[in-house]
Design a protein around this motif. Sequence first.
Motif: not given
Lengths: 241, 241
Positions: A115-117, B159, B165, B161-162
């Motif tokens: 999930q690149t963004r 966190a 991204n 992961r957030t």
Amino acid sequence: MELLWGTGERPTRGPKPGLTLDRIVGAAVTVADAEGIGAVSMRRVAAELGVGTMSLYRYLPGKGELLDLMLDRIAAFDPAEFPGPEAGWRTVLETVARGSWQLHHRHPWLLQVDQTRPLLGPNSVNALEYTIRGLSGVALRDPEKIRLLMIVEGYVAGAARTRLNSALAEKRTGITDEEWWKIQGPFLVQAMESGRYPHLAQLSEDTFAFDDEGDEGDALFELGLGRLLDGIAAYIERRGG
Amino acid sequence: MELLWGTGERPTRGPKPGLTLDRIVGAAVTVADAEGIGAVSMRRVAAELGVGTMSLYRYLPGKGELLDLMLDRIAAFDPAEFPGPEAGWRTVLETVARGSWQLHHRHPWLLQVDQTRPLLGPNSVNALEYTIRGLSGVALRDPEKIRLLMIVEGYVAGAARTRLNSALAEKRTGITDEEWWKIQGPFLVQAMESGRYPHLAQLSEDTFAFDDEGDEGDALFELGLGRLLDGIAAYIERRGG
DNA sequence: GATGACCGCGTACGGCGTACCCAGTTTTCG
DNA sequence: CGAAAACTGGGTACGCCGTACGCGGTCATC
């Protein structure tokens, strides 16, 4: 982008398309649900739809966009079915967190797509609107609300990841917890007996004996969510006065 | 497994190996740090070491094992450098969480490897021992301690992961936040003006204007960690009496 | 009816993980 | 000391993948 919001315009000339974006994305999600994200290849999805591989490229620039669309599609969500702001911020955040948790449950591959963004498709925006509305009673500034929301979402993702690991381990090799301990056990026993891990060696035997995937996994999630929201509640009270 | 714990025995016959597992894993980590996990292929790692691709298979059964070894390798950790149980459980948990956070910072690909299971290598076990020791003063049963630890680790992963991204979005396409809003903006503006998202439309303009990657990302992490530990503290007090 | 836009998709290329197998090297044994 | 055995390095090849390119058929328009 245009694909996400469905704002592309059909040209008038030429034959009508035999496929729709919806059907493609749906087929991809079906494959992913049934066989994991690893099984989602352009060839496979095309085969599922009974068309040639390259036909998909008439509808999508590439695989990345397909994944983006899959993500937004499964985020479909009807705010009317869930408690509104009058139920209080905590209920709303719990609802959102549990919804996201169940989403990960239904589509375990969610965490595995690069999930690149955080792409904002219509469904994601919809969910965001619901959440912000639910936080309208909280006496904090907007940016801070968003931050708290990000924290909760982060926690959910982390918890989902923890559970996913267990689930994958079992699926992938067909190995159950029991078999796994048979393999891993001897090495760990040896490590324990080495005396280098006195505190680990002293743990009671049932410490690791619980199932991350079933009810106990849910209980773990709820335990953490409860603690996190407790902490957030105290914070709101302290700051919001 | 044997590879992780280094318990394999060298046969006596035949030429000496020209490579070591350590060198291979090291090269793989170097490539991953520099160019992302996507650049880590058997061919690439072999090229990095100046050997033929298939030579790696003399040391490893396959790529999966290489990834396992990479994970345990970067988890190297010396307990002596960090506060012990006398500092209190909260300090220990904070230490563990921040350590894990920084680990994700140094090796952003950590979250992208298909971690089919939490493989317990020597370094991971080492860290676990440290943490359990740090929780020895907590008046809870062992399984519950483990659960709390899993929750904290889960939060950290979420966190991370957030933040990942955001970082990936920028790296991948060379697109900065600014450019991204240029592309995404028009669609969102249109959505806002549609009137379907009244609460979103009313958010102050600076709501989303912060950088997930820099200091503000750390602040977000700390905010969430603090809340989570607050909630855990209340729980321990309530239960442990 | 001709034109040009569009659809379906076959072919091909360069990447990947790795199965298989052979040549070369080192140790051990008769 | 020579032969056999055990091991290492790695070339080749197979079946996957995403997708660039281009061709023939189809349809709305002029």
